[in-house]
Design a protein around this motif. Structure first.
Motif, PDB file in Angstrom:
ATOM      1  N   GLY A  92      44.628  -5.840 -22.725  1.00  0.00           N
ATOM      2  CA  GLY A  92      44.085  -4.675 -22.026  1.00  0.00           C
ATOM      3  C   GLY A  92      44.902  -4.232 -20.829  1.00  0.00           C
ATOM      4  O   GLY A  92      44.560  -3.227 -20.186  1.00  0.00           O
ATOM      5  N   HIS A  93      45.977  -4.958 -20.529  1.00  0.00           N
ATOM      6  CA  HIS A  93      46.804  -4.611 -19.373  1.00  0.00           C
ATOM      7  C   HIS A  93      47.509  -3.270 -19.592  1.00  0.00           C
ATOM      8  O   HIS A  93      47.884  -2.934 -20.723  1.00  0.00           O
ATOM      9  CB  HIS A  93      47.839  -5.718 -19.141  1.00  0.00           C
ATOM     10  CG  HIS A  93      48.511  -5.645 -17.814  1.00  0.00           C
ATOM     11  ND1 HIS A  93      49.598  -4.823 -17.574  1.00  0.00           N
ATOM     12  CD2 HIS A  93      48.250  -6.260 -16.635  1.00  0.00           C
ATOM     13  CE1 HIS A  93      49.970  -4.955 -16.318  1.00  0.00           C
ATOM     14  NE2 HIS A  93      49.172  -5.822 -15.721  1.00  0.00           N
ATOM     15  N   PRO A  94      47.690  -2.481 -18.527  1.00  0.00           N
ATOM     16  CA  PRO A  94      48.359  -1.177 -18.663  1.00  0.00           C
ATOM     17  C   PRO A  94      49.754  -1.257 -19.284  1.00  0.00           C
ATOM     18  O   PRO A  94      50.216  -0.304 -19.919  1.00  0.00           O
ATOM     19  CB  PRO A  94      48.445  -0.672 -17.214  1.00  0.00           C
ATOM     20  CG  PRO A  94      47.347  -1.379 -16.501  1.00  0.00           C
ATOM     21  CD  PRO A  94      47.217  -2.715 -17.152  1.00  0.00           C
ATOM     22  N   ALA A  95      50.441  -2.400 -19.115  1.00  0.00           N
ATOM     23  CA  ALA A  95      51.800  -2.537 -19.651  1.00  0.00           C
ATOM     24  C   ALA A  95      51.810  -2.985 -21.112  1.00  0.00           C
ATOM     25  O   ALA A  95      52.875  -3.135 -21.707  1.00  0.00           O
ATOM     26  CB  ALA A  95      52.586  -3.548 -18.804  1.00  0.00           C
ATOM     27  N   SER A  96      50.655  -3.165 -21.704  1.00  0.00           N
ATOM     28  CA  SER A  96      50.577  -3.693 -23.069  1.00  0.00           C
ATOM     29  C   SER A  96      51.098  -2.701 -24.101  1.00  0.00           C
ATOM     30  O   SER A  96      50.728  -1.527 -24.108  1.00  0.00           O
ATOM     31  CB  SER A  96      49.132  -4.056 -23.404  1.00  0.00           C
ATOM     32  OG  SER A  96      48.993  -4.426 -24.758  1.00  0.00           O
ATOM     33  N   VAL A  97      51.985  -3.213 -24.974  1.00  0.00           N
ATOM     34  CA  VAL A  97      52.402  -2.486 -26.174  1.00  0.00           C
ATOM     35  C   VAL A  97      52.399  -3.508 -27.303  1.00  0.00           C
ATOM     36  O   VAL A  97      52.940  -4.598 -27.160  1.00  0.00           O
ATOM     37  CB  VAL A  97      53.809  -1.867 -26.032  1.00  0.00           C
ATOM     38  CG1 VAL A  97      53.783  -0.698 -25.064  1.00  0.00           C
ATOM     39  CG2 VAL A  97      54.827  -2.885 -25.581  1.00  0.00           C
ATOM     40  N   ALA A  98      51.771  -3.179 -28.415  1.00  0.00           N
ATOM     41  CA  ALA A  98      51.656  -4.168 -29.482  1.00  0.00           C
ATOM     42  C   ALA A  98      51.445  -3.498 -30.824  1.00  0.00           C
ATOM     43  O   ALA A  98      50.882  -2.394 -30.916  1.00  0.00           O
ATOM     44  CB  ALA A  98      50.487  -5.121 -29.192  1.00  0.00           C
ATOM     45  N   ASP A  99      51.907  -4.184 -31.873  1.00  0.00           N
ATOM     46  CA  ASP A  99      51.564  -3.769 -33.222  1.00  0.00           C
ATOM     47  C   ASP A  99      50.073  -4.010 -33.405  1.00  0.00           C
ATOM     48  O   ASP A  99      49.571  -5.114 -33.118  1.00  0.00           O
ATOM     49  CB  ASP A  99      52.364  -4.590 -34.236  1.00  0.00           C
ATOM     50  CG  ASP A  99      51.946  -4.299 -35.664  1.00  0.00           C
ATOM     51  OD1 ASP A  99      52.356  -3.260 -36.199  1.00  0.00           O
ATOM     52  OD2 ASP A  99      51.191  -5.131 -36.222  1.00  0.00           O
ATOM     53  N   ALA A 100      49.336  -3.007 -33.877  1.00  0.00           N
ATOM     54  CA  ALA A 100      47.873  -3.098 -33.943  1.00  0.00           C
ATOM     55  C   ALA A 100      47.413  -4.247 -34.828  1.00  0.00           C
ATOM     56  O   ALA A 100      46.472  -4.970 -34.484  1.00  0.00           O
ATOM     57  CB  ALA A 100      47.299  -1.772 -34.455  1.00  0.00           C
ATOM     58  N   VAL A 101      48.071  -4.462 -35.968  1.00  0.00           N
ATOM     59  CA  VAL A 101      47.670  -5.529 -36.886  1.00  0.00           C
ATOM     60  C   VAL A 101      47.890  -6.893 -36.248  1.00  0.00           C
ATOM     61  O   VAL A 101      47.003  -7.755 -36.271  1.00  0.00           O
ATOM     62  CB  VAL A 101      48.456  -5.433 -38.220  1.00  0.00           C
ATOM     63  CG1 VAL A 101      48.115  -6.623 -39.114  1.00  0.00           C
ATOM     64  CG2 VAL A 101      48.148  -4.125 -38.926  1.00  0.00           C
ATOM     65  N   ARG A 102      49.058  -7.092 -35.655  1.00  0.00           N
ATOM     66  CA  ARG A 102      49.365  -8.388 -35.029  1.00  0.00           C
ATOM     67  C   ARG A 102      48.381  -8.679 -33.889  1.00  0.00           C
ATOM     68  O   ARG A 102      47.921  -9.808 -33.725  1.00  0.00           O
ATOM     69  CB  ARG A 102      50.796  -8.400 -34.501  1.00  0.00           C
ATOM     70  CG  ARG A 102      51.228  -9.769 -33.959  1.00  0.00           C
ATOM     71  CD  ARG A 102      52.647  -9.747 -33.417  1.00  0.00           C
ATOM     72  NE  ARG A 102      53.622  -9.465 -34.470  1.00  0.00           N
ATOM     73  CZ  ARG A 102      54.324  -8.341 -34.556  1.00  0.00           C
ATOM     74  NH1 ARG A 102      54.148  -7.376 -33.656  1.00  0.00           N
ATOM     75  NH2 ARG A 102      55.187  -8.151 -35.525  1.00  0.00           N
ATOM     76  N   MET A 171      50.826 -15.028 -26.496  1.00  0.00           N
ATOM     77  CA  MET A 171      49.855 -13.929 -26.398  1.00  0.00           C
ATOM     78  C   MET A 171      50.448 -12.782 -25.590  1.00  0.00           C
ATOM     79  O   MET A 171      50.191 -11.607 -25.874  1.00  0.00           O
ATOM     80  CB  MET A 171      48.559 -14.433 -25.757  1.00  0.00           C
ATOM     81  CG  MET A 171      47.853 -15.517 -26.545  1.00  0.00           C
ATOM     82  SD  MET A 171      46.450 -16.189 -25.639  1.00  0.00           S
ATOM     83  CE  MET A 171      45.860 -17.423 -26.812  1.00  0.00           C
ATOM     84  N   TYR A 172      51.249 -13.151 -24.581  1.00  0.00           N
ATOM     85  CA  TYR A 172      51.950 -12.136 -23.794  1.00  0.00           C
ATOM     86  C   TYR A 172      53.035 -11.464 -24.634  1.00  0.00           C
ATOM     87  O   TYR A 172      53.198 -10.242 -24.600  1.00  0.00           O
ATOM     88  CB  TYR A 172      52.553 -12.785 -22.553  1.00  0.00           C
ATOM     89  CG  TYR A 172      53.431 -11.872 -21.737  1.00  0.00           C
ATOM     90  CD1 TYR A 172      52.910 -10.747 -21.116  1.00  0.00           C
ATOM     91  CD2 TYR A 172      54.790 -12.152 -21.580  1.00  0.00           C
ATOM     92  CE1 TYR A 172      53.721  -9.904 -20.362  1.00  0.00           C
ATOM     93  CE2 TYR A 172      55.611 -11.320 -20.832  1.00  0.00           C
ATOM     94  CZ  TYR A 172      55.066 -10.199 -20.225  1.00  0.00           C
ATOM     95  OH  TYR A 172      55.872  -9.362 -19.478  1.00  0.00           O
ATOM     96  N   SER A 177      55.535  -6.221 -27.381  1.00  0.00           N
ATOM     97  CA  SER A 177      56.428  -5.688 -28.411  1.00  0.00           C
ATOM     98  C   SER A 177      55.619  -5.012 -29.505  1.00  0.00           C
ATOM     99  O   SER A 177      54.595  -5.544 -29.939  1.00  0.00           O
ATOM    100  CB  SER A 177      57.265  -6.822 -29.015  1.00  0.00           C
ATOM    101  OG  SER A 177      57.975  -6.370 -30.147  1.00  0.00           O
ATOM    102  N   ASN A 178      56.071  -3.858 -29.935  1.00  0.00           N
ATOM    103  CA  ASN A 178      55.395  -3.161 -31.035  1.00  0.00           C
ATOM    104  C   ASN A 178      56.176  -3.286 -32.338  1.00  0.00           C
ATOM    105  O   ASN A 178      56.078  -2.433 -33.226  1.00  0.00           O
ATOM    106  CB  ASN A 178      55.156  -1.690 -30.687  1.00  0.00           C
ATOM    107  CG  ASN A 178      56.445  -0.968 -30.315  1.00  0.00           C
ATOM    108  OD1 ASN A 178      57.531  -1.537 -30.393  1.00  0.00           O
ATOM    109  ND2 ASN A 178      56.315   0.284 -29.890  1.00  0.00           N
ATOM    110  N   GLN A 179      56.974  -4.332 -32.450  1.00  0.00           N
ATOM    111  CA  GLN A 179      57.700  -4.593 -33.702  1.00  0.00           C
ATOM    112  C   GLN A 179      56.702  -4.683 -34.855  1.00  0.00           C
ATOM    113  O   GLN A 179      55.668  -5.343 -34.741  1.00  0.00           O
ATOM    114  CB  GLN A 179      58.472  -5.920 -33.572  1.00  0.00           C
ATOM    115  CG  GLN A 179      59.212  -6.341 -34.837  1.00  0.00           C
ATOM    116  CD  GLN A 179      59.969  -7.644 -34.626  1.00  0.00           C
ATOM    117  OE1 GLN A 179      60.661  -7.798 -33.609  1.00  0.00           O
ATOM    118  NE2 GLN A 179      59.837  -8.587 -35.545  1.00  0.00           N
TER     119      GLN A 179
END
Length: 320
Positions: A92-102, A171-172, A177-179
């Protein structure tokens, strides 16, 4: 629920509130203080902030509560909760970028792991909160004597920050990464699931063994000295093996995302658990009613990794 257990339950729910309130006000996207310099700093330093919150909320506050209660039980319970909180903090951190499935897979796996471990902890404690502290802390209390009040800050809490922040680093990585999801994510997921399943069955078999021996004691009958059935016939510590499999499986997510250095987290944790394994086995050998049986068990059975049992030494002598 006994009065002491109810009091400890209230304490358990109150102690994480400082971090939760800080996150909601200064960190959460869209929070009331988004324009403040502190919020800007928090948005730029997610990992550093996680360590600061851990230091003050867990190390300092939990330590003070432990001194007041003369019992450091809180950290045992929160070992099953802090990884979930860290995961959602990173997610939920503002800097979070992630692949939705992962991200969704990591959330599901971590909640299942936490539910399993929390259930096992409460089952072992007779569903009472704060019934007792870890036996290793109790032994250290005797060793350090009058200095334990301040040594406990380092031995019980500051050390836990190194372990918990370290093993939760993947977890970080997942939320940095949105790979796209790939085959190595499948391998990581399978490893995590295998670890959870092995630890669950191992702990359940151990609980049944302990419960059976307690009933035999009450009836005045001889107890069974060593658990050598189920997963325990292939490993002396299958619950530890399952737990380590879970953390190394989680690391595979970070490895896949190019964060190979994060292996230090599960490695340090495995080394620590190796030391704990030595302590547990020494403790078993100090108990006269099971020492001989356990020595034979050690000779025949693998330490961690499940493997086929060796033939009993006396049987080998007869064959020769």
């Amino acid at each position: 629920m006994a009065g002491g257990s109810l009091k400890n339950l209230v304490v358990a729910f109150l102690v994480p509130l400082p971090s939760i309130l800080f996150y909601l006000y200064f960190v959460r996207p869209g929070g009331d203080a988004d324009a403040s310099p502190l919020s800007s700093w928090c948005a730029e330093h997610p990992l550093l902030l996680a360590n600061i919150l851990f230091f003050f909320n867990v190390n300092v506050l939990f330590w003070l509560v432990g001194l007041l209660l003369s019992n450091h039980w809180l950290i045992d319970l929160y070992w099953t909760v802090i990884p979930v909180m860290l995961l959602h903090y990173y997610r939920g951190h503002p800097a979070s970028v992630a692949d939705a499935v992962r991200s969704m897979v990591a959330v599901a796996l971590t909640w299942v792991w936490s539910a399993r471990l929390t259930h096992n902890y409460l089952r072992r404690e007779g569903w009472e909160f704060g019934k007792r502290e870890d036996w290793r802390f109790n032994e250290m209390r005797g060793q350090y004597g009058k200095t334990w009040w301040w040594m406990s800050f380092f031995a019980v809490y500051l050390s836990q920050q190194v372990f918990l922040i370290g093993i939760c680093l993947p977890m970080y990585a997942i939320h940095s990464s949105n790979q796209p999801w790939g085959i190595w994510d499948v391998a990581a997921t399978a490893t995590c699931i295998a670890g959870i399943i092995i630890a669950h069955f191992a702990d359940t078999q151990l609980h049944k063994f302990v419960t059976m021996n307690e009933k035999l004691k009450k009836l005045g009958e001889p107890t069974v000295p060593t658990l050598e059935e189920g997963l325990w016939q292939y490993s002396r510590h299958p619950n530890y093996f399952g737990e380590q499999l879970w953390w190394w499986g989680l690391y595979l997510f970070a490895w896949n995302l190019g964060q190979q250095w994060m292996f230090v987290g599960p490695l340090v944790n495995s080394m620590c658990l190796g030391y704990v394994t030595v302590l547990v086995e020494r403790r078993m050998l100090k108990q006269e009613h099971r020492a001989e049986a356990y020595k034979l068990y050690q000779k025949r059975t693998s330490v961690w990794i499940p493997w086929f049992r060796k033939a009993a030494p006396e049987l080998k002598q007869k064959e020769t």
